[in-house]
Design a protein around this motif. Sequence first.
Motif, short mmCIF file in Angstrom:
data_model
loop_
_atom_site.label_atom_id
_atom_site.label_comp_id
_atom_site.label_asym_id
_atom_site.label_seq_id
_atom_site.Cartn_x
_atom_site.Cartn_y
_atom_site.Cartn_z
N LEU A 39 11.00 19.66 0.94
CA LEU A 39 9.66 20.21 1.15
C LEU A 39 9.40 21.17 0.00
O LEU A 39 9.85 22.30 0.00
N HIS A 40 8.66 20.69 -1.01
CA HIS A 40 8.48 21.44 -2.25
C HIS A 40 7.45 22.55 -2.07
O HIS A 40 6.53 22.45 -1.26
N ARG A 41 7.64 23.62 -2.85
CA ARG A 41 6.72 24.75 -2.75
C ARG A 41 5.31 24.37 -3.21
O ARG A 41 4.34 25.08 -2.95
N SER A 42 5.19 23.24 -3.88
CA SER A 42 3.86 22.75 -4.26
C SER A 42 3.07 22.24 -3.06
O SER A 42 1.86 22.01 -3.16
N GLY A 43 3.76 22.06 -1.95
CA GLY A 43 3.09 21.54 -0.75
C GLY A 43 3.34 20.07 -0.51
O GLY A 43 2.92 19.52 0.51
N ALA A 58 9.80 7.85 -1.10
CA ALA A 58 8.47 8.09 -0.55
C ALA A 58 8.04 9.50 -0.89
O ALA A 58 8.86 10.40 -1.04
N VAL A 59 6.70 9.66 -1.05
CA VAL A 59 6.15 10.98 -1.31
C VAL A 59 4.93 11.17 -0.42
O VAL A 59 4.14 10.25 -0.24
N TYR A 60 4.84 12.35 0.17
CA TYR A 60 3.71 12.70 1.03
C TYR A 60 3.01 13.87 0.36
O TYR A 60 3.40 15.02 0.54
N PHE A 61 1.97 13.57 -0.45
CA PHE A 61 1.27 14.62 -1.19
C PHE A 61 0.55 15.54 -0.21
O PHE A 61 -0.24 15.10 0.63
N GLY A 62 0.84 16.83 -0.33
CA GLY A 62 0.24 17.81 0.57
C GLY A 62 0.78 17.75 1.98
O GLY A 62 0.21 18.37 2.89
N GLY A 63 1.87 17.06 2.19
CA GLY A 63 2.37 16.85 3.55
C GLY A 63 3.54 17.73 3.96
O GLY A 63 4.13 17.51 5.02
N ALA A 64 3.91 18.71 3.12
CA ALA A 64 5.08 19.54 3.46
C ALA A 64 4.86 20.30 4.77
O ALA A 64 5.75 20.36 5.63
N ASN A 65 3.68 20.88 4.94
CA ASN A 65 3.40 21.64 6.17
C ASN A 65 3.40 20.72 7.38
O ASN A 65 3.85 21.10 8.46
N GLU A 66 2.85 19.50 7.20
CA GLU A 66 2.83 18.55 8.31
C GLU A 66 4.23 18.16 8.73
O GLU A 66 4.55 18.07 9.92
N CYS A 67 5.11 17.96 7.75
CA CYS A 67 6.52 17.63 8.07
C CYS A 67 7.19 18.78 8.82
O CYS A 67 7.94 18.55 9.77
N ALA A 68 6.92 20.00 8.34
CA ALA A 68 7.51 21.16 9.02
C ALA A 68 6.98 21.30 10.44
O ALA A 68 7.72 21.62 11.37
N LYS A 69 5.69 21.06 10.61
CA LYS A 69 5.07 21.18 11.93
C LYS A 69 5.65 20.15 12.89
O LYS A 69 5.89 20.45 14.08
N LEU A 70 5.86 18.93 12.42
CA LEU A 70 6.42 17.87 13.25
C LEU A 70 7.94 17.93 13.34
O LEU A 70 8.56 17.09 13.98
N LYS A 71 8.54 18.95 12.67
CA LYS A 71 10.00 19.13 12.67
C LYS A 71 10.72 17.90 12.13
O LYS A 71 11.76 17.49 12.65
N TYR A 81 2.68 5.83 7.42
CA TYR A 81 1.56 4.97 7.01
C TYR A 81 1.19 5.33 5.58
O TYR A 81 0.94 6.50 5.26
N GLY A 82 1.19 4.32 4.71
CA GLY A 82 0.89 4.60 3.32
C GLY A 82 0.76 3.33 2.51
O GLY A 82 0.77 2.21 3.04
N LYS A 83 0.69 3.50 1.23
CA LYS A 83 0.48 2.37 0.32
C LYS A 83 1.56 2.38 -0.75
O LYS A 83 1.92 3.42 -1.28
N LEU A 84 2.06 1.21 -1.03
CA LEU A 84 3.09 1.07 -2.05
C LEU A 84 2.47 1.25 -3.42
O LEU A 84 1.37 0.75 -3.70
N SER A 85 3.17 2.00 -4.30
CA SER A 85 2.65 2.22 -5.65
C SER A 85 3.82 2.33 -6.61
O SER A 85 4.98 2.38 -6.19
N VAL A 86 3.51 2.39 -7.90
CA VAL A 86 4.53 2.51 -8.94
C VAL A 86 4.40 3.89 -9.58
O VAL A 86 3.30 4.29 -9.99
N TYR A 87 5.53 4.58 -9.67
CA TYR A 87 5.56 5.88 -10.35
C TYR A 87 5.80 5.59 -11.82
O TYR A 87 6.90 5.24 -12.24
N MET A 88 4.75 5.72 -12.61
CA MET A 88 4.78 5.26 -13.99
C MET A 88 5.87 5.91 -14.83
O MET A 88 6.54 5.25 -15.63
N LEU A 95 6.59 4.68 -1.79
CA LEU A 95 5.57 4.66 -0.75
C LEU A 95 4.81 5.98 -0.79
O LEU A 95 5.41 7.05 -0.60
N ASN A 96 3.51 5.90 -1.06
CA ASN A 96 2.67 7.09 -1.00
C ASN A 96 2.18 7.25 0.44
O ASN A 96 1.30 6.50 0.89
#
Length: 400
Positions: A39-43, A58-71, A81-88, A95-96
């Motif tokens: 859970l990065h300090r960037s959020g 997998a990466v959950y952009f802006g999802g650090a607080n949500e992960c902490a809330k859901l424990k 739920y997300g979409k497959l992408s390529v990290y250039m 998975l985003n």
Amino acid sequence: MPEEEKIWSVTELNGIMRDIVDGSLRPMWVSGEVGNLTLHRSGHAYMTLKDASSQIKAVYFGGANECAKLKVREGSQIEAYGKLSVYMQRGEYQLNIRSLRPMGLGDLQRQFELLKQRLAAEGLFDESRKKPVPYIPARIGLVTSPDGAALHDFLKISLSRFPTLDIKIYPAPVQGRGAERYIAAGVNFFNRYGKVDVIVVTRGGGSLEDLWPFNEEVVARAIAASRIPVVSAVGHEIDFTIADFAADLRAPTPSGAAEMIVPDKAALNETVDSMRTRILASISLAYERAKSRLDSLISSEALRRPSYFVMEKSQEIDTLLKDMSVALDNAVSDADARLRMMQGQLKSLSPFSILNRGYAMIFDSRGKPVTDALEAPPGTLLTARLSKGSLRVRAEGMEE
């Protein structure tokens, strides 16, 4: 240049793969077990999703607080739920995540809870089994990786606090398959040959998978069976392992273990110096008091002129004896005077003393005193008791 001879750059190739992936796959739900969660300090939240055979980043952009809330934590089973992408930049597909929901504990976490419950039921974690850690251990046995940061941190803190401390190291892998056997062997080694005062099993932080050797039953039983106190210092403060529960003492980190079991030598020296000062002050005070008493005795007459002291006491005894003799004579005289006075009182009260004045006592033939003339009719023989002697008389008549 013919098309088949075109040379592609890495960026172009990754771009084509991103276009293919982005254009061909729709958003989807993916289930898996969370691993390597950050859970990065960037959020943002970074993790891997895995099952028994494979894994995906997998990466959950802006999802650090949500992960902490859901424990959400490592070992949790989630549906993402997300979409497959390529990290250039790395040429990796991932998975985003747009949203997620927890499904409960993962397989590793379930194994952890089941083993914890079973060993607790056996009494391996009971407080009554815990052994005290020595206040000042002379020698410490360390079971850890010789290449890990935990060893460096422990040695740095320990030797800064107590530079002359003797630390023996049993090198053991602390993650990966089979590492648990080496960790247990290290504990057993120090019990058999190490001659140490306390054993520390330690490693730095990591994922649940990284720390898993310290959750194996063989390690827990080796720690519980140790006749030497064992300190478990595995991971970070939020990490708990089966080894922590089996150990006699849990430390939050390797550095924390050093601070908990290694005393500060400088502080100890200050304490000892303070105690030495107080003891010397007490001894000095006791000496001065004893010296004063001795000086008082030496200056007394009894020690300066013992013969004079004996004569003086002898004179006191003579005086006491004389006083006692006088007191005894006075007591005898007083008793004699009281006796004579009592004799005079008794004599004056005697019925016979009145006879000296010319009176007589009359008795009938039975020796009974006659007090009434009617008791002696004429002709009655009587005895008259005088002051000196008695007379036999006969009553001739009665007068009023």
